[in-house]
Design an enzyme around this catalytic site. Structure first.
Site, short mmCIF file in Angstrom:
data_model
loop_
_atom_site.label_atom_id
_atom_site.label_comp_id
_atom_site.label_asym_id
_atom_site.label_seq_id
_atom_site.Cartn_x
_atom_site.Cartn_y
_atom_site.Cartn_z
N HIS A 24 43.90 -15.78 19.89
CA HIS A 24 43.12 -15.02 20.86
C HIS A 24 42.60 -15.88 22.02
O HIS A 24 41.42 -15.98 22.31
CB HIS A 24 42.06 -14.11 20.25
N HIS A 78 34.69 -10.82 6.15
CA HIS A 78 34.70 -10.74 7.62
C HIS A 78 35.68 -9.65 8.04
O HIS A 78 36.78 -9.55 7.49
CB HIS A 78 35.15 -12.11 8.14
N GLU A 80 37.22 -9.30 10.98
CA GLU A 80 38.28 -9.64 11.95
C GLU A 80 39.65 -9.65 11.25
O GLU A 80 39.79 -10.08 10.11
CB GLU A 80 38.01 -11.00 12.62
N ASP A 82 42.45 -11.24 11.29
CA ASP A 82 43.20 -12.36 10.71
C ASP A 82 42.86 -12.49 9.22
O ASP A 82 43.61 -13.15 8.47
CB ASP A 82 42.97 -13.67 11.46
N HIS A 145 31.76 -15.55 12.23
CA HIS A 145 31.88 -15.55 13.65
C HIS A 145 31.58 -14.20 14.27
O HIS A 145 31.51 -14.06 15.50
CB HIS A 145 33.31 -16.07 13.92
N ASP A 164 34.96 -18.17 8.45
CA ASP A 164 35.42 -18.95 9.62
C ASP A 164 34.71 -20.30 9.74
O ASP A 164 35.30 -21.27 10.24
CB ASP A 164 35.17 -18.16 10.91
N TYR A 192 37.99 -26.21 17.17
CA TYR A 192 37.73 -24.88 16.59
C TYR A 192 36.27 -24.49 16.82
O TYR A 192 35.96 -23.39 17.29
CB TYR A 192 38.05 -24.97 15.10
N HIS A 223 40.31 -21.00 7.45
CA HIS A 223 41.43 -21.55 8.23
C HIS A 223 41.54 -23.05 7.94
O HIS A 223 40.54 -23.76 7.91
CB HIS A 223 41.23 -21.38 9.73
FE1 FEO Z 1 36.66 -14.48 13.08
FE2 FEO Z 1 39.23 -16.19 11.50
O1 FEO Z 1 38.29 -14.69 12.18
#
Ligand code: FEO
Length: 392
Positions: A24, A78, A80, A82, A145, A164, A192, A223
């Site tokens: 993103h 989360h 989001e 991903d 996040h 995250d 990051y 991640h």
């Molecule tokens: Fe806020 Fe890795 O997603």
């Protein structure tokens, strides 16, 4: 496929995305991973999922350990996509699983994203989920996040599933920090943090304080590599980044039309170098903005230059400053410079943007007409020295 074990009955079952190069909006030259984890006890919990196109990769890893219909809980830390992207498939295939999510923002976010009425079980600060011999405790980490973000803590194994927070975009055949090495990991962790979490520094400090009350052995982030040997290193780094700690370092960031602003940039760098400070120069046409933002993280001073185009900044400079403003860096000083033809405008516009970003402006008097002459380049050199002394 070999199993990756964090502790007895605790597995990494995520996916490796070797080829992603833009996450993103910022560059991910090393790829990334979407980390999901499976805790097998009397009850079985899957902690998070993976980006939708990688469902089969996660499925293969989970299926090696348990049949899907044995999963009792899917924990969504989360919303989001991903991490939540494979929820529609796993909630279809793990037929008896309840979906654990945060009461505040989690359930509503998932419903609004997936338009599904799954069997939700909501949790809040301190909620516990017994899996048999061990339990998960849920800890909201708002804005790390998104508002819905939470961490899950596996008490008996001292594993924090941190979402995250503490992540890095690294695709690797190794899953653990001590296998990859801090020299390779920390620059990616910094990049990051700078590009994703920098706006939330105050919340980071609070979260680190809160998490500091836990006995953490392993940080299983969402991640990149898992912190099993250097958890204290990344927690201390987050505390420092969250406070906005900086060091004796300057950045000269610019674009140029006919080389005049570039000449000024080099003179500024020469001046700073003569004072012995760490200075880096970035041409915005040639550099990646997310790499520059990583350098912003611990720099004390930003010198931003642009030629005047149509009474304002060059679009690359305006775009960078827009990105920077959203990331709300703390505790920086800044100055503007640039060349123009018949009428200026860029230098004032840069100063306004920097001020709106919360950067303390140092007046520069470096708006120069056409091509800088030697005395004007000397002014740039001297200003570079002045700024260097301020950051030394
Ligand atoms: Fe806020 Fe890795 O997603």
């Amino acid at each position: 496929m070999s199993k990756v074990t964090l502790a007895e009955g605790v597995y990494w079952v995520g996916a490796i995305d070797w080829n992603i190069r833009n996450f993103h909006g910022y560059s991910t030259r090393l790829g990334t991973t979407y980390n999901a984890y499976l805790v097998v006890d009397d009850s079985i919990a899957l902690i998070d999922t993976v980006k939708a196109p990688f469902y089969d990769q996660m499925l293969a890893r989970v299926s090696e350990i348990v049949p899907l219909d044995k999963i009792d809980y899917v924990v969504s830390n989360h919303v989001e996509m991903d991490h939540s992207g494979s929820l529609p498939m796993i909630m279809r295939d793990a037929s008896k699983a309840k979906l654990i999510t945060l009461e505040k923002f989690g359930e509503s976010g998932l419903k609004k994203t997936f338009h599904s009425d799954w069997p939700f079980q909501t949790v809040k600060e301190g909620s516990e989920l017994s899996l048999g011999k061990r339990k998960l405790v849920f800890i909201p980490t708002p804005m790390l996040h998104w508002p819905d973000s939470m961490a899950s803590y596996l008490v008996e194994d001292k594993i924090l599933f941190s979402m995250d927070a503490f992540g890095q975009h690294i695709a690797s055949s190794s899953r653990f920090d001590d296998e990859v090495g801090l020299d390779a990991i920390m620059p990616e962790a910094a990049k990051y943090y700078a590009n994703i979490l920098m706006p939330f520094g105050d919340l980071i400090v609070r979260a680190v304080d809160k998490l500091g009350g836990l006995d953490i052995g392993t940080i299983a982030c969402s991640h990149g590599v898992i912190w099993r040997s250097h958890a204290d290193t990344i927690v201390n780094a987050y505390a420092s980044w969250g406070r906005g700690d900086s060091r004796s370092k300057m950045l000269v960031i610019y674009d140029t039309m006919w080389g005049s602003t570039e000449k000024m940039a080099h003179a500024l760098v020469d001046g700073a170098m003569s004072e012995g400070v760490d200075v880096k120069l970035y041409n915005l046409t040639k550099s990646d903005k997310s790499d520059i933002i990583k350098e912003v993280l611990d720099a004390k001073a930003l010198l931003v230059g642009s030629p005047t185009l149509n009474n304002g900044m060059f679009p690359t400079v305006a775009g960078f400053l827009c990105y920077l403003k959203g990331l709300r860096p703390k505790g920086k000083i800044g100055a503007a410079f640039g060349s123009h033809g018949w009428a200026g405008g860029a230098v004032k516009a840069i100063e306004q943007e920097l001020a709106q970003t919360g950067i303390e402006i140092v007046e520069s008097d470096l708006a120069i007409k056409f091509v800088p002459e030697s005395d004007e380049l000397q002014r740039c050199f001297d200003f570079g020295r002045t700024m260097a002394k301020k950051v030394a």
